[in-house]
Design a protein around this motif. Sequence first.
Motif, mmCIF file in Angstrom:
data_model
loop_
_atom_site.group_PDB
_atom_site.id
_atom_site.type_symbol
_atom_site.label_atom_id
_atom_site.label_comp_id
_atom_site.label_asym_id
_atom_site.label_seq_id
_atom_site.Cartn_x
_atom_site.Cartn_y
_atom_site.Cartn_z
ATOM 1 N N ARG A 74 51.456 42.501 27.726
ATOM 2 C CA ARG A 74 51.947 41.990 26.436
ATOM 3 C C ARG A 74 52.529 43.084 25.534
ATOM 4 N N PRO A 75 52.027 44.321 25.542
ATOM 5 C CA PRO A 75 52.653 45.351 24.695
ATOM 6 C C PRO A 75 54.047 45.794 25.148
ATOM 7 N N LEU A 76 54.486 45.378 26.332
ATOM 8 C CA LEU A 76 55.812 45.769 26.796
ATOM 9 C C LEU A 76 56.893 45.150 25.915
ATOM 10 N N PRO A 77 58.028 45.820 25.752
ATOM 11 C CA PRO A 77 59.114 45.235 24.952
ATOM 12 C C PRO A 77 59.652 43.963 25.591
ATOM 13 N N PRO A 78 59.983 42.944 24.795
ATOM 14 C CA PRO A 78 60.610 41.745 25.366
ATOM 15 C C PRO A 78 61.851 42.128 26.180
ATOM 16 N N GLY A 79 61.999 41.456 27.304
ATOM 17 C CA GLY A 79 63.112 41.775 28.192
ATOM 18 C C GLY A 79 62.750 42.721 29.314
ATOM 19 N N THR A 80 61.518 43.263 29.308
ATOM 20 C CA THR A 80 61.095 44.178 30.373
ATOM 21 C C THR A 80 60.826 43.395 31.655
ATOM 22 N N VAL A 81 61.332 43.923 32.768
ATOM 23 C CA VAL A 81 61.036 43.367 34.089
ATOM 24 C C VAL A 81 60.614 44.512 35.000
ATOM 25 N N LEU A 82 59.365 44.458 35.474
ATOM 26 C CA LEU A 82 58.821 45.469 36.371
ATOM 27 C C LEU A 82 58.721 44.918 37.784
ATOM 28 N N ASP A 83 58.917 45.781 38.769
ATOM 29 C CA ASP A 83 58.674 45.442 40.168
ATOM 30 C C ASP A 83 57.596 46.379 40.677
ATOM 31 N N GLY A 84 56.617 45.824 41.390
ATOM 32 C CA GLY A 84 55.536 46.669 41.875
ATOM 33 C C GLY A 84 54.576 45.904 42.758
ATOM 34 N N GLU A 85 53.395 46.483 42.910
ATOM 35 C CA GLU A 85 52.389 45.948 43.823
ATOM 36 C C GLU A 85 51.055 45.843 43.086
ATOM 37 N N VAL A 86 50.411 44.691 43.207
ATOM 38 C CA VAL A 86 49.057 44.543 42.685
ATOM 39 C C VAL A 86 48.079 45.060 43.736
ATOM 40 N N VAL A 87 47.146 45.901 43.319
ATOM 41 C CA VAL A 87 46.099 46.373 44.214
ATOM 42 C C VAL A 87 44.746 46.207 43.537
ATOM 43 N N VAL A 88 43.716 46.075 44.355
ATOM 44 C CA VAL A 88 42.335 46.054 43.879
ATOM 45 C C VAL A 88 41.600 47.181 44.588
ATOM 46 N N TRP A 89 40.881 47.990 43.827
ATOM 47 C CA TRP A 89 40.138 49.119 44.377
ATOM 48 C C TRP A 89 38.672 48.752 44.500
ATOM 49 N N THR A 90 38.115 48.949 45.694
ATOM 50 C CA THR A 90 36.676 48.794 45.884
ATOM 51 C C THR A 90 36.181 49.970 46.714
ATOM 52 N N GLY A 91 35.141 50.617 46.229
ATOM 53 C CA GLY A 91 34.590 51.759 46.949
ATOM 54 C C GLY A 91 35.575 52.900 47.130
ATOM 55 N N GLY A 92 36.484 53.080 46.177
ATOM 56 C CA GLY A 92 37.440 54.186 46.256
ATOM 57 C C GLY A 92 38.613 53.938 47.185
ATOM 58 N N ARG A 93 38.769 52.696 47.708
ATOM 59 C CA ARG A 93 39.867 52.356 48.604
ATOM 60 C C ARG A 93 40.552 51.079 48.122
ATOM 61 N N THR A 94 41.827 50.953 48.484
ATOM 62 C CA THR A 94 42.498 49.689 48.210
ATOM 63 C C THR A 94 41.926 48.614 49.124
ATOM 64 N N ASP A 95 41.793 47.409 48.583
ATOM 65 C CA ASP A 95 41.145 46.306 49.297
ATOM 66 C C ASP A 95 42.123 45.138 49.350
ATOM 67 N N PHE A 96 42.829 45.013 50.478
ATOM 68 C CA PHE A 96 43.856 43.977 50.600
ATOM 69 C C PHE A 96 43.254 42.578 50.540
ATOM 70 N N ALA A 97 42.116 42.366 51.179
ATOM 71 C CA ALA A 97 41.479 41.052 51.141
ATOM 72 C C ALA A 97 41.116 40.659 49.711
ATOM 73 N N ALA A 98 40.649 41.633 48.922
ATOM 74 C CA ALA A 98 40.260 41.337 47.540
ATOM 75 C C ALA A 98 41.469 40.923 46.707
ATOM 76 N N VAL A 99 42.597 41.606 46.889
ATOM 77 C CA VAL A 99 43.767 41.255 46.083
ATOM 78 C C VAL A 99 44.313 39.889 46.490
ATOM 79 N N GLN A 100 44.158 39.502 47.756
ATOM 80 C CA GLN A 100 44.596 38.174 48.160
ATOM 81 C C GLN A 100 43.684 37.088 47.587
ATOM 82 N N LYS A 101 42.388 37.380 47.444
ATOM 83 C CA LYS A 101 41.518 36.437 46.738
ATOM 84 C C LYS A 101 42.029 36.205 45.324
ATOM 85 N N ARG A 102 42.432 37.287 44.678
ATOM 86 C CA ARG A 102 42.984 37.164 43.331
ATOM 87 C C ARG A 102 44.256 36.320 43.339
ATOM 88 N N ALA A 103 45.139 36.603 44.282
ATOM 89 C CA ALA A 103 46.451 35.957 44.280
ATOM 90 C C ALA A 103 46.369 34.461 44.551
#
Length: 311
Positions: A74-103
Motif C-alpha cells: 500500500r505505501p507504493l506510489p499509485p501506478g507501480t507494477v512489480l514483477d517478482g516471486e513470492v517465497v516462504v522461509w522455513t528453517g532458513g530455507r525457501t519452502d515451495f510447498a508452503a508458498v503453494q499453500k498460501r497461493a
Amino acid sequence: MTPRELPLRPPVDVALARVVPTLPTAPPGRRLAYEPKFDGHRLLIFRLEDAVRMQARSGRIVTRAFPDLAAAARPLPPGTVLDGEVVVWTGGRTDFAAVQKRAFAASESRAGRLARELPASYAAFDLLAIDAEDLRPLPYALRRARLMALLEPLGPPLQAVPMTTDPETATAWYEALPEIGVEGLVIKDLDQPYRPGRHWRKLRHSETRDAVVVGVVGPRLRPRALALVLPGDDAPVISAPLAPDIRAQLATALRDLPESQPPPAQLPTAPDRVGVEIAYRPIDPDLTVEVRQESTVRHAATTVIRLRTPD
C-alpha cells in the motif's frame, strides 16, 4: 494522460526464461545481469489508485491469498507494477510447498490464518511501471536502478532480488545458494526491454524439480496421474501416468490427508503431456513430489519421480 490514468492494469503477459546448460558470459560490448532464481509463486503486484491487486503468471487474480503482501504494497506510489516471486522461509530455507499453500488458500479466513503461520516475502526482480510511466521499453539496467530506489526505503517483506554483473560472483552464488533452497540463476541482458516470451535465460542445478500436488486423476487413493503446480506457475498440469511404486507411496500419503470439501459438480481440467484437457479431483496442496520434465515436439511431459517426505 490524466494523473489518474495508469499505464498498466492486470492482466499483463509476463517475461519468461529458457533453460541453458552452462553459465552464459557476455559477448564483447555487452553486459549480463545474474540473479538468484527463487522457486516460489510468480506474482505481479499492481498498486492502483485506491487498491492493491495481485496477478499470478496465468493472469489469475490472487490478491485474497496474500493479505500480508497487499498491506505491505500500500505505501507504493499509485501506478507501480512489480514483477517478482513470492517465497516462504522455513528453517532458513525457501519452502515451495508452503508458498503453494498460501497461493491456493480457498477462503479469506484461511488466507489470513496462513499469512500469520507462513508469512510471505516478495523477491522483486523487475519494475514495469510507476506513476504514469510504462517502464517496459527501457533497458533492464534502468529498470533495475528505479526498482532499487523504490524498494530500498521500504524494506521487508518487499525486497529486490540480489543482482551481480560479475560472472565469478554469479558462479559463487550458483554453488552456494542451494543450501538455502535457491536452485539456480536467471540471466538477463542489461540492455533488454521487458517483453513477454522466453527472452531471459535460467541455469538450474538439477534436471528435476519439486511440484505441489493439487489434484488426482482417477480414484482418490489410487490415482492414475496427478494434477501438479510447478515453481513459478499457478496453472496445473497433468503428470504422465504414475508408476506402480509411486501409486503405492501416494496411497498411504493420500489416506493420511483429511478429506477436503466435496468436489465441484464441474471438475476443473488441466492439460496432459500431449495437451489434452483432463478432469481432476482437487485436493489440498499438502503433498510435494519430485518431477522430471521432458520436452516433446509441442509439450512437456511431467514424470513423477518420487514423493517428497518431510525431513
